[in-house]
Design a protein around this motif. Structure first.
Motif, PDB file in Angstrom:
ATOM      1  N   GLY A  70       0.708  -1.131   0.005  1.00 11.92           N
ATOM      2  CA  GLY A  70      -0.139  -0.138   0.005  1.00 11.92           C
ATOM      3  C   GLY A  70       0.706   1.226  -0.002  1.00 11.92           C
ATOM      4  N   GLU A  71       0.255   2.489  -0.143  1.00 12.45           N
ATOM      5  CA  GLU A  71       0.879   3.441  -0.062  1.00 12.45           C
ATOM      6  C   GLU A  71       0.234   4.613   0.686  1.00 12.45           C
ATOM      7  OE1 GLU A  71       2.297   7.097  -3.409  1.00 12.45           O
ATOM      8  OE2 GLU A  71       0.989   5.496  -3.757  1.00 12.45           O
ATOM      9  N   LYS A  72       1.126   5.114   1.723  1.00 10.21           N
ATOM     10  CA  LYS A  72       0.478   6.142   2.411  1.00 10.21           C
ATOM     11  C   LYS A  72       0.374   7.564   1.801  1.00 10.21           C
ATOM     12  CE  LYS A  72       1.331   5.779   6.833  1.00 10.21           C
ATOM     13  NZ  LYS A  72       1.778   5.682   8.435  1.00 10.21           N
ATOM     14  N   VAL A  73      -0.785   8.085   1.979  1.00  5.40           N
ATOM     15  CA  VAL A  73      -0.861   9.419   1.204  1.00  5.40           C
ATOM     16  C   VAL A  73      -1.766  10.277   2.108  1.00  5.40           C
ATOM     17  CG1 VAL A  73      -0.801   8.408  -1.113  1.00  5.40           C
ATOM     18  CG2 VAL A  73      -3.177   8.674   0.003  1.00  5.40           C
ATOM     19  N   ASP A  74      -1.974  11.749   1.694  1.00  3.15           N
ATOM     20  CA  ASP A  74      -2.657  12.897   1.984  1.00  3.15           C
ATOM     21  C   ASP A  74      -3.755  12.958   0.990  1.00  3.15           C
ATOM     22  OD1 ASP A  74      -1.226  12.678   4.481  1.00  3.15           O
ATOM     23  OD2 ASP A  74      -0.049  14.411   3.905  1.00  3.15           O
ATOM     24  N   THR A  75      -5.025  12.760   1.055  1.00  3.45           N
ATOM     25  CA  THR A  75      -5.697  12.928  -0.002  1.00  3.45           C
ATOM     26  C   THR A  75      -7.307  13.310   0.679  1.00  3.45           C
ATOM     27  OG1 THR A  75      -6.780  12.032  -1.984  1.00  3.45           O
ATOM     28  CG2 THR A  75      -6.583  10.687  -0.066  1.00  3.45           C
ATOM     29  N   ASN A  76      -7.942  13.956  -0.081  1.00  3.36           N
ATOM     30  CA  ASN A  76      -9.419  14.319   0.157  1.00  3.36           C
ATOM     31  C   ASN A  76     -10.549  13.105   0.029  1.00  3.36           C
ATOM     32  OD1 ASN A  76      -8.133  16.874  -1.624  1.00  3.36           O
ATOM     33  ND2 ASN A  76      -9.554  17.643   0.337  1.00  3.36           N
ATOM     34  N   TYR A  77     -11.311  13.054   1.061  1.00  2.00           N
ATOM     35  CA  TYR A  77     -12.227  11.940   1.090  1.00  2.00           C
ATOM     36  C   TYR A  77     -13.272  12.315  -0.100  1.00  2.00           C
ATOM     37  CZ  TYR A  77     -16.159   9.437   3.020  1.00  2.00           C
ATOM     38  OH  TYR A  77     -17.169   8.366   3.254  1.00  2.00           O
ATOM     39  N   ILE A  78     -13.588  11.153  -0.631  1.00  2.00           N
ATOM     40  CA  ILE A  78     -14.588  11.443  -2.066  1.00  2.00           C
ATOM     41  C   ILE A  78     -15.877  10.703  -1.598  1.00  2.00           C
ATOM     42  CG2 ILE A  78     -14.993  10.462  -4.222  1.00  2.00           C
ATOM     43  CD1 ILE A  78     -12.309  12.375  -4.140  1.00  2.00           C
ATOM     44  N   ILE A  79     -16.944  11.760  -1.587  1.00  2.00           N
ATOM     45  CA  ILE A  79     -18.400  11.335  -1.417  1.00  2.00           C
ATOM     46  C   ILE A  79     -19.073  10.832  -2.793  1.00  2.00           C
ATOM     47  CG2 ILE A  79     -20.525  12.094  -0.649  1.00  2.00           C
ATOM     48  CD1 ILE A  79     -18.996  13.814   1.368  1.00  2.00           C
ATOM     49  N   LYS A  80     -19.628   9.584  -2.904  1.00  2.00           N
ATOM     50  CA  LYS A  80     -20.301   9.239  -4.159  1.00  2.00           C
ATOM     51  C   LYS A  80     -21.685   9.430  -3.821  1.00  2.00           C
ATOM     52  CE  LYS A  80     -16.337   6.324  -6.030  1.00  2.00           C
ATOM     53  NZ  LYS A  80     -16.269   7.269  -6.908  1.00  2.00           N
ATOM     54  N   LYS A 256     -20.421  14.302   7.403  1.00  3.15           N
ATOM     55  CA  LYS A 256     -19.298  14.606   8.458  1.00  3.15           C
ATOM     56  C   LYS A 256     -17.882  14.937   7.651  1.00  3.15           C
ATOM     57  CE  LYS A 256     -18.094   9.896   9.730  1.00  3.15           C
ATOM     58  NZ  LYS A 256     -17.863   8.979  10.809  1.00  3.15           N
ATOM     59  N   TYR A 257     -17.928  14.515   6.439  1.00  7.51           N
ATOM     60  CA  TYR A 257     -16.727  14.705   5.627  1.00  7.51           C
ATOM     61  C   TYR A 257     -16.506  15.850   4.677  1.00  7.51           C
ATOM     62  CZ  TYR A 257     -15.395   9.831   7.482  1.00  7.51           C
ATOM     63  OH  TYR A 257     -15.112   8.846   8.104  1.00  7.51           O
ATOM     64  N   LEU A 258     -17.747  16.406   4.874  1.00 11.50           N
ATOM     65  CA  LEU A 258     -17.758  17.899   4.007  1.00 11.50           C
ATOM     66  C   LEU A 258     -17.649  19.016   4.749  1.00 11.50           C
ATOM     67  CD1 LEU A 258     -20.989  17.235   1.823  1.00 11.50           C
ATOM     68  CD2 LEU A 258     -18.637  17.576   1.086  1.00 11.50           C
ATOM     69  N   ASP A 259     -16.889  19.927   4.333  1.00  8.91           N
ATOM     70  CA  ASP A 259     -16.829  21.327   5.162  1.00  8.91           C
ATOM     71  C   ASP A 259     -17.759  22.173   4.300  1.00  8.91           C
ATOM     72  OD1 ASP A 259     -15.840  23.485   6.291  1.00  8.91           O
ATOM     73  OD2 ASP A 259     -13.868  23.281   5.903  1.00  8.91           O
ATOM     74  N   ILE A 260     -18.736  22.274   4.896  1.00 12.65           N
ATOM     75  CA  ILE A 260     -19.828  23.108   4.022  1.00 12.65           C
ATOM     76  C   ILE A 260     -19.675  24.654   4.286  1.00 12.65           C
ATOM     77  CG2 ILE A 260     -21.611  21.495   4.443  1.00 12.65           C
ATOM     78  CD1 ILE A 260     -22.672  23.150   7.052  1.00 12.65           C
ATOM     79  N   ASN A 261     -18.587  25.162   5.070  1.00 16.09           N
ATOM     80  CA  ASN A 261     -18.264  26.474   5.023  1.00 16.09           C
ATOM     81  C   ASN A 261     -17.192  27.025   4.109  1.00 16.09           C
ATOM     82  OD1 ASN A 261     -19.580  27.134   7.500  1.00 16.09           O
ATOM     83  ND2 ASN A 261     -18.049  26.069   8.631  1.00 16.09           N
ATOM     84  N   LYS A 262     -16.895  25.867   3.067  1.00 17.82           N
ATOM     85  CA  LYS A 262     -15.944  26.204   2.175  1.00 17.82           C
ATOM     86  C   LYS A 262     -16.674  25.866   0.770  1.00 17.82           C
ATOM     87  CE  LYS A 262     -11.582  25.314   4.443  1.00 17.82           C
ATOM     88  NZ  LYS A 262     -10.540  24.562   4.399  1.00 17.82           N
ATOM     89  N   ASN A 263     -16.037  26.413  -0.534  1.00 18.42           N
ATOM     90  CA  ASN A 263     -16.466  25.969  -1.866  1.00 18.42           C
ATOM     91  C   ASN A 263     -16.214  24.344  -1.893  1.00 18.42           C
ATOM     92  OD1 ASN A 263     -17.737  28.426  -2.350  1.00 18.42           O
ATOM     93  ND2 ASN A 263     -15.713  29.321  -3.087  1.00 18.42           N
ATOM     94  N   ASP A 315     -18.868  12.633  -7.757  1.00 16.56           N
ATOM     95  CA  ASP A 315     -18.123  12.652  -6.694  1.00 16.56           C
ATOM     96  C   ASP A 315     -18.024  14.118  -5.976  1.00 16.56           C
ATOM     97  OD1 ASP A 315     -17.381  10.070  -7.129  1.00 16.56           O
ATOM     98  OD2 ASP A 315     -15.637  10.555  -8.150  1.00 16.56           O
ATOM     99  N   LEU A 316     -18.138  14.128  -4.732  1.00 15.19           N
ATOM    100  CA  LEU A 316     -18.042  15.398  -3.723  1.00 15.19           C
ATOM    101  C   LEU A 316     -16.590  15.112  -3.402  1.00 15.19           C
ATOM    102  CD1 LEU A 316     -21.412  16.302  -2.277  1.00 15.19           C
ATOM    103  CD2 LEU A 316     -20.496  17.681  -3.966  1.00 15.19           C
ATOM    104  N   ILE A 317     -15.954  16.414  -3.360  1.00 17.11           N
ATOM    105  CA  ILE A 317     -14.482  16.440  -2.940  1.00 17.11           C
ATOM    106  C   ILE A 317     -14.622  16.798  -1.501  1.00 17.11           C
ATOM    107  CG2 ILE A 317     -12.208  17.236  -3.201  1.00 17.11           C
ATOM    108  CD1 ILE A 317     -13.491  15.448  -5.528  1.00 17.11           C
ATOM    109  N   GLY A 318     -14.432  16.100  -0.572  1.00 16.62           N
ATOM    110  CA  GLY A 318     -14.435  16.280   0.744  1.00 16.62           C
ATOM    111  C   GLY A 318     -13.248  16.608   1.351  1.00 16.62           C
ATOM    112  N   LYS A 319     -13.345  16.474   2.896  1.00 15.61           N
ATOM    113  CA  LYS A 319     -11.977  16.963   3.741  1.00 15.61           C
ATOM    114  C   LYS A 319     -11.038  16.218   3.415  1.00 15.61           C
ATOM    115  CE  LYS A 319     -14.934  18.511   7.608  1.00 15.61           C
ATOM    116  NZ  LYS A 319     -15.256  18.119   9.164  1.00 15.61           N
ATOM    117  N   GLU A 320      -9.719  16.544   3.570  1.00 16.00           N
ATOM    118  CA  GLU A 320      -8.400  16.118   3.682  1.00 16.00           C
ATOM    119  C   GLU A 320      -8.173  15.033   4.720  1.00 16.00           C
ATOM    120  OE1 GLU A 320      -3.699  17.202   2.260  1.00 16.00           O
ATOM    121  OE2 GLU A 320      -5.001  18.284   3.834  1.00 16.00           O
TER     122      GLU A 320
END
Length: 393
Positions: A70-80, A256-263, A315-320
């Motif tokens: 596996g590969e350890k990464v920093d990425t955004n949560y994807i909401i389908k 909970k993975y959406l930051d609704i205060n941002k675009n 896909d909605l781009i959620g929190k990192e």
């Protein structure tokens, strides 16, 4: 000797076959006994003299496998999610004046594209020009009347000034009339009315030309050249060509993975094509089962490959998420297991997949250095001996 020979000779029986003598029978029995004992002796000898094979320890069998990490990464949560495409604007074109249609845009057909400001239709403007000219003439006449009345007032004022002693006995109302004030006031009021009539006449004349209010596609048209249109009766239905909405649903757990205060950016998938979008609105009402939230995505450009009311995924781009392990999708078995190699044995590892994209799944339940089996095996048991023959990046 002759007797023995005679006894050895076989005699024929009544059927013509030879009959064995007693001596022949004894000799046959002795021969059988010798053969049996000889065979037993030979078998016993062979058993005693045969070489005994040494039993060898069986070799341990390993199944050859390929592994990856596996590969350890920093990425955004994807909401389908899934949804349906709707027009951002759907407008009925309604004329504000009546008359005969003398022109129709050639693109005013179902599915036709018309740019903002282009003429949709023209209505015969002859009557509206005549009306405007009449109102203009009326205004000019009233202005001339006003000039005349003001001239009369000036003469009256001079006369009144020369007869000051006379006007002392005149009441104010009569004096008001003598100064021509009622006539001037009436003409000024008529001028205002005439000016308003001219504005309306000009507006009606402009309304004989109906233009596209925005870049649009035509859904339906109801008129053609030569037809008569009435004020307030629609002539076409159009939709905004610059923006469409996707009305869809996401799960309550994903909120909970959406930051609704941002675009919030999004990607809409339509027949394999990716279309950029943004979260326009998040409704705070759940569905009847209390599981899904309604969302509205905005697509700023109307893609020609988009069909209204078509169903799409997005896909909605959620929190990192920090330090999450990314795995190739193909190593996940039965949606929740991976096979790992430890001490040359296969082990079943259950994982919780937080989300996935086109090629990868993401989880916190496995170490990035674990050897994960890529090879597909027909049957798998815990502890199966395996041998790593290749490492795949």
């Amino acid at each position: 000797m002759g007797d023995i020979t005679k006894r050895l000779n076989m005699e024929k029986n009544s059927n013509g076959y030879y009959k064995k003598s007693v001596l022949q029978r004894i000799l046959s029995f002795i021969l059988i006994v010798v053969i049996v004992f000889g065979g037993l002796s030979l078998s016993k000898y062979l058993i005693k003299t045969k070489k005994v094979a040494k039993r060898k320890k069986p070799k341990k069998i390993f199944v050859n496998v390929e592994v990856t990490k596996g590969e350890k990464v920093d990425t955004n949560y994807i909401i389908k999610g899934f949804g349906r495409i709707y027009p951002a604007k759907e407008v009925s074109i309604v004329p504000e004046v009546s008359g005969k249609v003398v022109y129709v845009n050639q693109n005013l057909i179902e599915g036709g594209f018309i740019k903002k400001g282009e003429t949709l239709i023209k209505i015969d403007d002859t009557d509206y020009k005549i009306r405007l000219n009449k109102e203009l003439a009326n205004l000019n006449s009233l202005k001339e009347d006003l000039i005349l009345e003001k001239s009369k007032r000036n003469r009256a004022l001079k006369e009144l000034n020369s007869a000051k002693d006379f006007i002392k006995d005149i009441d104010n109302e009569s004096l008001y009339v003598l100064k021509r004030e009622p006539y001037i006031k009436k003409i000024e009021e008529n001028i205002k009315i005439a000016e308003e009539n001219i504005k309306q006449a000009k507006l009606d004349l402009e309304r004989t030309v109906i233009k596209a209010p925005f870049n649009c596609y035509v859904l339906k048209k109801y008129i053609d050249v030569g037809g008569y249109v009435n004020s307030g009766v629609k002539i076409a239905d159009i939709i905004d060509a610059d923006m469409v909405y996707v009305r869809g649903n996401i799960t309550k757990a994903d909120l909970k993975y959406l930051d609704i205060n941002k675009n919030i950016n999004a990607v809409v998938y339509n027949d394999g094509e990716k279309i950029d979008a943004k979260l326009f609105k998040l409704e705070k009402a759940l569905d009847e089962k209390g599981l899904l939230l309604k969302v509205i995505l905005k697509i700023d450009s109307f893609n020609p490959n988009i069909f209204l009311y078509d169903y799409v995924t997005f896909d909605l781009i959620g929190k990192e998420l920090k330090g999450i392990v990314r795995l190739p999708e193909r190593v996940v078995r039965e949606d929740e297991f991976v096979w790992i190699v430890k001490d040359n044995k296969l082990h079943l590892k259950k994982i919780k997949i937080l989300f996935e994209d086109e090629n990868y799944v993401y989880t916190y339940d496995i170490d990035e250095n674990s050897q994960i089996i890529v090879t597909n095996l027909s049957s798998v048991v815990e502890g199966l001996p395996v041998k790593v023959i290749n490492r795949v990046d």
